[in-house]
Design a protein around this motif. Structure first.
Motif, PDB file in Angstrom:
ATOM      1  N   ILE A 103       3.643  -3.289  -6.815  1.00  0.00           N
ATOM      2  CA  ILE A 103       2.732  -3.570  -5.884  1.00  0.00           C
ATOM      3  C   ILE A 103       1.637  -2.417  -5.885  1.00  0.00           C
ATOM      4  O   ILE A 103       1.671  -1.113  -5.759  1.00  0.00           O
ATOM      5  N   TYR A 104       0.212  -3.066  -6.127  1.00  0.00           N
ATOM      6  CA  TYR A 104      -0.817  -2.090  -6.254  1.00  0.00           C
ATOM      7  C   TYR A 104      -1.302  -1.606  -4.993  1.00  0.00           C
ATOM      8  O   TYR A 104      -1.753  -2.460  -4.197  1.00  0.00           O
ATOM      9  N   ALA A 105      -1.315  -0.261  -4.752  1.00  0.00           N
ATOM     10  CA  ALA A 105      -2.038   0.196  -3.550  1.00  0.00           C
ATOM     11  C   ALA A 105      -2.241   1.850  -3.647  1.00  0.00           C
ATOM     12  O   ALA A 105      -1.697   2.301  -4.163  1.00  0.00           O
ATOM     13  N   THR A 106      -3.541   1.908  -3.033  1.00  0.00           N
ATOM     14  CA  THR A 106      -4.005   3.290  -3.006  1.00  0.00           C
ATOM     15  C   THR A 106      -4.405   3.845  -1.616  1.00  0.00           C
ATOM     16  O   THR A 106      -4.529   4.807  -0.958  1.00  0.00           O
ATOM     17  N   ASP A 107      -4.572   2.516  -0.888  1.00  0.00           N
ATOM     18  CA  ASP A 107      -5.128   2.615   0.444  1.00  0.00           C
ATOM     19  C   ASP A 107      -4.029   3.380   1.377  1.00  0.00           C
ATOM     20  O   ASP A 107      -2.833   2.923   1.182  1.00  0.00           O
ATOM     21  N   PRO A 108      -4.125   4.368   2.381  1.00  0.00           N
ATOM     22  CA  PRO A 108      -3.224   4.970   2.918  1.00  0.00           C
ATOM     23  C   PRO A 108      -2.403   4.006   4.026  1.00  0.00           C
ATOM     24  O   PRO A 108      -1.271   4.152   4.179  1.00  0.00           O
ATOM     25  N   VAL A 109      -2.966   2.991   4.520  1.00  0.00           N
ATOM     26  CA  VAL A 109      -2.535   2.013   5.305  1.00  0.00           C
ATOM     27  C   VAL A 109      -1.338   1.282   4.637  1.00  0.00           C
ATOM     28  O   VAL A 109      -0.308   1.175   4.969  1.00  0.00           O
ATOM     29  N   MET A 110      -1.850   0.885   3.465  1.00  0.00           N
ATOM     30  CA  MET A 110      -0.846   0.051   2.598  1.00  0.00           C
ATOM     31  C   MET A 110       0.532   0.953   2.197  1.00  0.00           C
ATOM     32  O   MET A 110       1.366   0.354   1.899  1.00  0.00           O
ATOM     33  N   LYS A 111      -0.003   2.150   1.704  1.00  0.00           N
ATOM     34  CA  LYS A 111       1.124   3.093   1.256  1.00  0.00           C
ATOM     35  C   LYS A 111       2.103   3.308   2.393  1.00  0.00           C
ATOM     36  O   LYS A 111       3.288   3.342   1.987  1.00  0.00           O
ATOM     37  N   ARG A 112       1.723   3.463   3.579  1.00  0.00           N
ATOM     38  CA  ARG A 112       2.682   3.565   4.584  1.00  0.00           C
ATOM     39  C   ARG A 112       3.595   2.310   4.740  1.00  0.00           C
ATOM     40  O   ARG A 112       4.636   2.228   5.094  1.00  0.00           O
ATOM     41  N   VAL A 113       2.977   1.148   4.491  1.00  0.00           N
ATOM     42  CA  VAL A 113       3.619  -0.211   4.674  1.00  0.00           C
ATOM     43  C   VAL A 113       4.611  -0.102   3.450  1.00  0.00           C
ATOM     44  O   VAL A 113       5.953  -0.387   3.768  1.00  0.00           O
ATOM     45  N   ILE A 114       4.391   0.413   2.205  1.00  0.00           N
ATOM     46  CA  ILE A 114       5.231   0.227   1.204  1.00  0.00           C
ATOM     47  C   ILE A 114       6.425   1.277   1.500  1.00  0.00           C
ATOM     48  O   ILE A 114       7.744   0.967   1.207  1.00  0.00           O
ATOM     49  N   GLN A 115       6.268   2.697   1.931  1.00  0.00           N
ATOM     50  CA  GLN A 115       7.088   3.441   2.352  1.00  0.00           C
ATOM     51  C   GLN A 115       8.174   2.922   3.189  1.00  0.00           C
ATOM     52  O   GLN A 115       9.334   3.272   3.035  1.00  0.00           O
TER      53      GLN A 115
END
Length: 653
Positions: free
Chosen positions: A337-349
């Motif tokens: 899952i490619y993500a660098t945006d903080p919003v998306m990172k929070r979803v991944i966490q």
């Protein structure tokens, strides 16, 4: 060679002992042994057995117990034949140690006088030339009488001995029959040879049986052998584990009552030994019912059925094989899952936290945001990673097949059903994860049945009488707002609450601008590695156009765009992204974006805060991060505009 009587044998013995001359009339095997004994200075006037150390004898008998067990019954049968003739039967190991003797009182008394008893070493070196020693030393069948024995104490005996061979032809022991020399009979050697051959056959049979038993016990399939009355006569270890009982408990039962679905009647009429297979049948053990895969093979002897061989396997094992062959597993992890945006990172966490638990997960997001990618990553990060991952697209199953696909069916449940029945997707997922994609498309009339499975974790096949307990994790996904679907009465409220235990809301790509360029670079890197001969790069204009696009198809559309540009773009640098956008894309300026807001700036700010908070599922920290403000500032704005995080979370009141 001429036949010698006892007196002639005595004369030839004296010539050798006193003059060292061996007459040509002496048996060749006997002559070889005489010379050996003379060379080793064996006392011709000795020949008495020497007692073996008790500890050594115990060790020898333990090592040869298998030979004693095999030879014992044959020796007893042989003794019954020669009973009354005062003959002694003797069994030795390969070295000549006496393991067993059988004889009547008179012959036992004679043997005791010369220590011809259990525990004595009876070879040429110990007691001089004798039938046992020659048979073992020269691997021959031999009969000796009188003075053919090297030691004078043996001259009153006649002995017939045959070596016993093991599996590879090696000598493992000797069988001997001894009696009074005056009763020497040429048939004695034939009797002993036949008995030794019988022992050898028993050794081979025991070895073959042992190999078969080991092979059957190592099988993961349960195997039960039945007699013609369907009573169990043998079972392997796997069958004991499957049936939770041993042979003593099982032998009193008619096995047909345990597996009534099997074609016993067909097997009864079959005299060819044909195997009958049922991939889906029941094993009934009291009140517990197991789904099995099983087969019956009649055991045929002289064209008659004398029993049956039943092979069985729990269906869980079969389903594991089916899942492996059909690819019912998750391929993606959180690294994909490619993500660098903080919003998306929070979803991944958040998703990574959810993977540790078995609670139901509801994933909401637009098409192309990667809902199944998240579902697979959660599964692979969980304790169920090695178990099945079953995907069902609820929008693609015809309405008349929903029940049979999800719940399975028994044989004859409906016209066109397989004759053996079929497990449903929920059964296939047992032990693992079931992913219900596009759950909002599930027909309303089937939702109560789905609710039953979600609540009880039990499934009952169509046409079935029994429920099967399931160990599954349920993940559902939709591109709809299920809360709105509930309000519109398109989705059951109770089912919504069952699914909405752990919720993930995946933001669309246009709301996480930082991920657009990052994902584009990752996709391009993948194609460059795959086709290095046409490697490409993106310039600033290309990236700006990507970031300015609306991306209604989200990450999936972005990946398609990069792939299209890579294959069709001229040169090594990609410059014009817009030429690769999908023709049906929503334009960059959408009605939602261009409509005029007729309120004050404060009202506009309040509306924006409320929208962002709602997009973040009521997560204040995530919304603050997305707006670029501190958590404290976010709470001040919420208070200022009277916005409730609980109301913005999308929870039903």
């Amino acid at each position: 060679m001429r036949h010698l009587d006892l007196d002639e044998k005595k004369r030839l013995w004296e010539e050798f002992i006193y003059k060292g001359v061996i007459d040509p009339g002496v048996n060749r095997n006997v002559a070889l042994s005489w010379m050996k004994c003379s060379k080793k200075k064996v006392d011709p006037y000795g020949g008495m057995g020497r007692k073996t150390d008790p500890e050594l004898l115990k060790s020898i008998r333990e090592e040869n117990q298998w030979l004693i067990d095999i030879a014992g019954p044959i020796m007893r049968n042989l003794f019954d034949i020669v009973s009354g003739s005062h003959f002694l039967l003797v069994l030795t190991d390969s070295c000549g140690y006496i393991l067993e003797t059988i004889g009547d009182e008179a012959v036992n008394r004679m043997a005791h006088e010369m220590h011809f008893e259990v525990g004595m070493l009876w070879n040429d070196d110990a007691v001089g030339t004798n039938a046992i020693g020659v048979a073992l030393d020269q691997d021959v069948q031999i009969q000796m009488a009188g003075a053919e024995h090297y030691c004078i104490t043996h001259h009153k005996w006649t002995c017939s001995a045959s070596p016993i061979h093991g599996l590879n032809g090696e000598v493992v022991g000797c069988l001997n029959i001894s009696g009074d020399a005056s009763m020497a009979n040429s048939h004695s050697l034939g009797i002993v040879a036949a008995a030794a051959f019988g022992i050898e056959n028993q050794i081979l049979q025991r070895h073959t049986t042992g190999l078969m038993r080991t092979a059957l016990d190592s099988s993961s399939d349960g195997i039960v052998i039945l007699d013609e009355a369907y009573r169990s006569v043998w079972m392997n270890k796997a069958a004991e584990n499957i049936l939770f009982m041993g042979l003593s408990e099982l032998s009193g039962m008619d096995f047909r009552s345990l597996m009534p679905d099997m074609p016993w009647g067909v097997a009864d009429k079959n005299s060819t030994g044909k195997r009958h297979v049922r991939n889906d049948c029941k094993l009934i053990l009291g009140s517990i019912v197991y789904q099995m895969s099983a087969s019956i093979s009649p055991i045929i002897f002289e064209r008659s059925t004398i029993g049956y061989s039943v092979s069985m396997m729990r269906q869980e094992q079969l389903l594991k094989t089916v899942n492996k062959v059909t690819g019912n597993h998750a391929s993606y992890t959180f690294d994909d899952i490619y993500a660098t945006d903080p919003v998306m990172k929070r979803v991944i966490q958040m998703a990574q936290k959810y993977s540790k638990y078995d609670g139901n997960i509801l994933i909401e997001g637009e098409s192309g945001t990667g809902k199944e990618l998240f579902a697979q990553a959660i599964h692979n990060a969980s304790a169920r990673a090695d178990a099945p991952f079953i995907t069902i697209n609820c929008a693609s199953i015809p309405r008349d097949l929903v029940e049979s696909e999800l719940f399975g069916y028994e044989k004859g449940a409906f016209t066109g059903a397989l004759k053996e029945g079929k497990p449903g997707k929920f059964e296939l997922a047992d032990g693992g994860t079931i992913f219900l994609d596009e759950i909002g498309e599930m027909p309303l009339e089937f939702q109560p049945k789905l609710l039953r499975i979600v609540q009880s974790r039990c499934v009952q096949r169509l046409g079935g009488k029994y429920e099967k307990k399931l160990d599954i994790r349920i993940i559902v996904a939709t591109n709809r707002n299920l809360k709105d679907e509930v309000a519109a009465r398109n989705f059951r409220e109770d089912l919504y609450f069952r699914f909405n235990v752990l919720k993930l809301t995946i933001p669309p790509l246009r709301e996480r601008k930082k991920d657009i360029a990052y994902c584009a670079e990752k996709f391009l890197e993948h194609f460059n590695q795959r086709y290095p001969e046409i490697s490409k790069a993106m310039d600033g204009r290309f990236l700006r156009e990507l970031e300015g696009h609306y991306w209604p198809g989200n990450v999936r559309e972005l990946q398609n765009c990069i792939e299209r540009a890579f294959y069709t773009g001229a040169g090594n640098v990609l410059t014009d992204a817009s030429s690769y956008f999908d023709a049906i894309d929503v334009p960059k300026s959408t009605p939602q974006q261009t409509r005029i807001f007729n309120g004050t700036l404060e009202e506009l700010e309040g509306k924006n805060v409320e929208t962002v908070l709602k997009d973040c599922g009521g997560d204040v920290c995530l919304a603050a991060e997305k707006l670029g403000i501190s958590r404290a500032s976010m709470y001040r704005r919420l208070k200022k505009y009277g916005i409730s995080p609980k109301a913005a979370s999308g929870r039903l009141s």
